[in-house]
Motif scaffolding. Sequence first.
Motif, PDB file in Angstrom:
ATOM      1  N   PRO A  36     -46.396 -22.476  27.522  1.00  0.00           N
ATOM      2  CA  PRO A  36     -47.257 -21.283  27.494  1.00  0.00           C
ATOM      3  C   PRO A  36     -47.496 -20.763  26.078  1.00  0.00           C
ATOM      4  O   PRO A  36     -48.583 -20.252  25.780  1.00  0.00           O
ATOM      5  CB  PRO A  36     -46.483 -20.268  28.348  1.00  0.00           C
ATOM      6  N   VAL A  37     -46.497 -20.877  25.204  1.00  0.00           N
ATOM      7  CA  VAL A  37     -46.655 -20.375  23.835  1.00  0.00           C
ATOM      8  C   VAL A  37     -47.702 -21.174  23.079  1.00  0.00           C
ATOM      9  O   VAL A  37     -48.585 -20.620  22.416  1.00  0.00           O
ATOM     10  CB  VAL A  37     -45.308 -20.410  23.087  1.00  0.00           C
ATOM     11  N   ALA A  38     -47.620 -22.497  23.195  1.00  0.00           N
ATOM     12  CA  ALA A  38     -48.605 -23.353  22.524  1.00  0.00           C
ATOM     13  C   ALA A  38     -50.009 -23.086  23.076  1.00  0.00           C
ATOM     14  O   ALA A  38     -50.988 -23.046  22.325  1.00  0.00           O
ATOM     15  CB  ALA A  38     -48.235 -24.821  22.700  1.00  0.00           C
ATOM     16  N   SER A  39     -50.103 -22.889  24.390  1.00  0.00           N
ATOM     17  CA  SER A  39     -51.397 -22.599  25.009  1.00  0.00           C
ATOM     18  C   SER A  39     -51.951 -21.279  24.508  1.00  0.00           C
ATOM     19  O   SER A  39     -53.146 -21.158  24.202  1.00  0.00           O
ATOM     20  CB  SER A  39     -51.253 -22.564  26.533  1.00  0.00           C
ATOM     21  N   ALA A  40     -51.081 -20.266  24.419  1.00  0.00           N
ATOM     22  CA  ALA A  40     -51.526 -18.956  23.960  1.00  0.00           C
ATOM     23  C   ALA A  40     -51.977 -19.002  22.505  1.00  0.00           C
ATOM     24  O   ALA A  40     -53.002 -18.409  22.137  1.00  0.00           O
ATOM     25  CB  ALA A  40     -50.409 -17.934  24.143  1.00  0.00           C
ATOM     26  N   LEU A  41     -51.218 -19.698  21.665  1.00  0.00           N
ATOM     27  CA  LEU A  41     -51.603 -19.809  20.256  1.00  0.00           C
ATOM     28  C   LEU A  41     -52.929 -20.547  20.100  1.00  0.00           C
ATOM     29  O   LEU A  41     -53.762 -20.191  19.256  1.00  0.00           O
ATOM     30  CB  LEU A  41     -50.502 -20.528  19.473  1.00  0.00           C
ATOM     31  N   SER A  42     -53.125 -21.576  20.909  1.00  0.00           N
ATOM     32  CA  SER A  42     -54.384 -22.313  20.870  1.00  0.00           C
ATOM     33  C   SER A  42     -55.547 -21.425  21.296  1.00  0.00           C
ATOM     34  O   SER A  42     -56.630 -21.449  20.690  1.00  0.00           O
ATOM     35  CB  SER A  42     -54.293 -23.542  21.787  1.00  0.00           C
ATOM     36  N   PHE A  43     -55.320 -20.598  22.315  1.00  0.00           N
ATOM     37  CA  PHE A  43     -56.353 -19.667  22.771  1.00  0.00           C
ATOM     38  C   PHE A  43     -56.689 -18.671  21.668  1.00  0.00           C
ATOM     39  O   PHE A  43     -57.867 -18.389  21.397  1.00  0.00           O
ATOM     40  CB  PHE A  43     -55.874 -18.936  24.025  1.00  0.00           C
ATOM     41  N   VAL A  44     -55.667 -18.117  21.022  1.00  0.00           N
ATOM     42  CA  VAL A  44     -55.884 -17.143  19.952  1.00  0.00           C
ATOM     43  C   VAL A  44     -56.642 -17.782  18.798  1.00  0.00           C
ATOM     44  O   VAL A  44     -57.522 -17.158  18.183  1.00  0.00           O
ATOM     45  CB  VAL A  44     -54.538 -16.566  19.467  1.00  0.00           C
ATOM     46  N   LEU A  45     -56.332 -19.046  18.485  1.00  0.00           N
ATOM     47  CA  LEU A  45     -57.058 -19.749  17.429  1.00  0.00           C
ATOM     48  C   LEU A  45     -58.534 -19.878  17.780  1.00  0.00           C
ATOM     49  O   LEU A  45     -59.406 -19.728  16.915  1.00  0.00           O
ATOM     50  CB  LEU A  45     -56.451 -21.135  17.199  1.00  0.00           C
ATOM     51  N   GLY A  46     -58.821 -20.134  19.054  1.00  0.00           N
ATOM     52  CA  GLY A  46     -60.211 -20.208  19.493  1.00  0.00           C
ATOM     53  C   GLY A  46     -60.917 -18.875  19.335  1.00  0.00           C
ATOM     54  O   GLY A  46     -62.073 -18.812  18.884  1.00  0.00           O
ATOM     55  N   ALA A  47     -60.221 -17.777  19.687  1.00  0.00           N
ATOM     56  CA  ALA A  47     -60.801 -16.444  19.535  1.00  0.00           C
ATOM     57  C   ALA A  47     -61.047 -16.127  18.062  1.00  0.00           C
ATOM     58  O   ALA A  47     -62.114 -15.628  17.680  1.00  0.00           O
ATOM     59  CB  ALA A  47     -59.877 -15.398  20.157  1.00  0.00           C
ATOM     60  N   PHE A  48     -60.052 -16.419  17.213  1.00  0.00           N
ATOM     61  CA  PHE A  48     -60.173 -16.173  15.775  1.00  0.00           C
ATOM     62  C   PHE A  48     -61.360 -16.940  15.194  1.00  0.00           C
ATOM     63  O   PHE A  48     -62.172 -16.383  14.439  1.00  0.00           O
ATOM     64  CB  PHE A  48     -58.878 -16.587  15.078  1.00  0.00           C
ATOM     65  N   SER A  49     -61.470 -18.205  15.540  1.00  0.00           N
ATOM     66  CA  SER A  49     -62.543 -19.049  15.006  1.00  0.00           C
ATOM     67  C   SER A  49     -63.911 -18.528  15.415  1.00  0.00           C
ATOM     68  O   SER A  49     -64.851 -18.519  14.607  1.00  0.00           O
ATOM     69  CB  SER A  49     -62.362 -20.494  15.488  1.00  0.00           C
ATOM     70  N   THR A  50     -64.025 -18.076  16.665  1.00  0.00           N
ATOM     71  CA  THR A  50     -65.310 -17.577  17.153  1.00  0.00           C
ATOM     72  C   THR A  50     -65.746 -16.333  16.402  1.00  0.00           C
ATOM     73  O   THR A  50     -66.893 -16.218  15.972  1.00  0.00           O
ATOM     74  CB  THR A  50     -65.223 -17.277  18.656  1.00  0.00           C
ATOM     75  N   VAL A  51     -64.820 -15.381  16.258  1.00  0.00           N
ATOM     76  CA  VAL A  51     -65.145 -14.140  15.551  1.00  0.00           C
ATOM     77  C   VAL A  51     -65.538 -14.438  14.104  1.00  0.00           C
ATOM     78  O   VAL A  51     -66.516 -13.882  13.581  1.00  0.00           O
ATOM     79  CB  VAL A  51     -63.956 -13.164  15.599  1.00  0.00           C
ATOM     80  N   LEU A  52     -64.809 -15.328  13.454  1.00  0.00           N
ATOM     81  CA  LEU A  52     -65.090 -15.640  12.054  1.00  0.00           C
ATOM     82  C   LEU A  52     -66.402 -16.401  11.899  1.00  0.00           C
ATOM     83  O   LEU A  52     -67.254 -16.031  11.076  1.00  0.00           O
ATOM     84  CB  LEU A  52     -63.937 -16.456  11.464  1.00  0.00           C
ATOM     85  N   VAL A  53     -66.597 -17.449  12.679  1.00  0.00           N
ATOM     86  CA  VAL A  53     -67.777 -18.305  12.513  1.00  0.00           C
ATOM     87  C   VAL A  53     -69.061 -17.573  12.899  1.00  0.00           C
ATOM     88  O   VAL A  53     -70.054 -17.589  12.149  1.00  0.00           O
ATOM     89  CB  VAL A  53     -67.618 -19.603  13.333  1.00  0.00           C
TER      90      VAL A  53
END
Length: 220
Positions: A37-54
Motif C-alpha cells: 500500500p505504501v508503494a501504491s500511495a507514493l506512486s499515486f502521489v507522484l502522479g498527482a504531483f506530475s499532473t499539477v506541475l506539467v
Amino acid sequence: MSAGLFWAVLGLALADSLNPATIVTITLILLTVPRRPVASALSFVLGAFSTVLVLGAIIFLGAGAAAETVGDGLVWLRRIVFLIAAITLFIAAVRRLKDRERKGIGLPSWFGVGTALPLGVLVTGADLPNAFPYFIAIERMIDAGITTGAGLLALAGYALIYCIPCLVLLGLGIAHGERVRLRLQKVYDRFATGTIERSIPTALTLALLGLGVLTIAFWP
C-alpha cells in the motif's frame, strides 16, 4: 518573485491542497490495498504531483505567450476558471434540495502499484477544472511578469504543497498502522453510507457562493 506574490501563491496552494479527491484516494489505498500500500500511495502521489506541475507549466507558458499577443488573454482565463467554479456550486446547490443516498466508493479493479501513477494523473486531472486557486495562482504569476525559471520553480513548489496532506496521511498510516486505519474506517463509514438529507439553508448558501463567484468571473 515579490514577497506579496510569494505569500499569495503559498496561501492558494495550501487552500488547494485540501483536495477531497486525492485525500480520499490515499485513504482508500490505506484501507483496501493488501499488498504494498505504501508503494501504491507514493506512486499515486507522484502522479498527482506530475499532473499539477506539467499542466501548470503548460498553462503558464501558453497563457504567457497568449498574453503577449492578446491583451485580454488573462481576463478570459480568469472568467473561464471562475465560471466553472460557479457552475459547480450551482449544481451542488441543486443536489442539496433532495435527499440522496450516499454511494460507497472504492478503487478500480485494475488498481495496483503499476497503475497507481496513471490513476493519480487521472484523478488530479479530472479535478483540476474545479481547483480555481490553482488558476488564480498561475494568473497572478503571469500578471506579475516573473521569469520562466521562477514561474516553473513556483509551480514545482505549488505541486509539492498540493501533495502535503496526502503525504502526511500516508506518514501517519506508516507510523501508526492499525490505529490510523481504524479511525479512517470510521470516517469512511460515516461519509460513504446513509442518507444525505435535503437542506435548503445549505442549498441557498451554495447558490449565493455561486453568484459571488460568477460576479468575480465577469468583474471588469
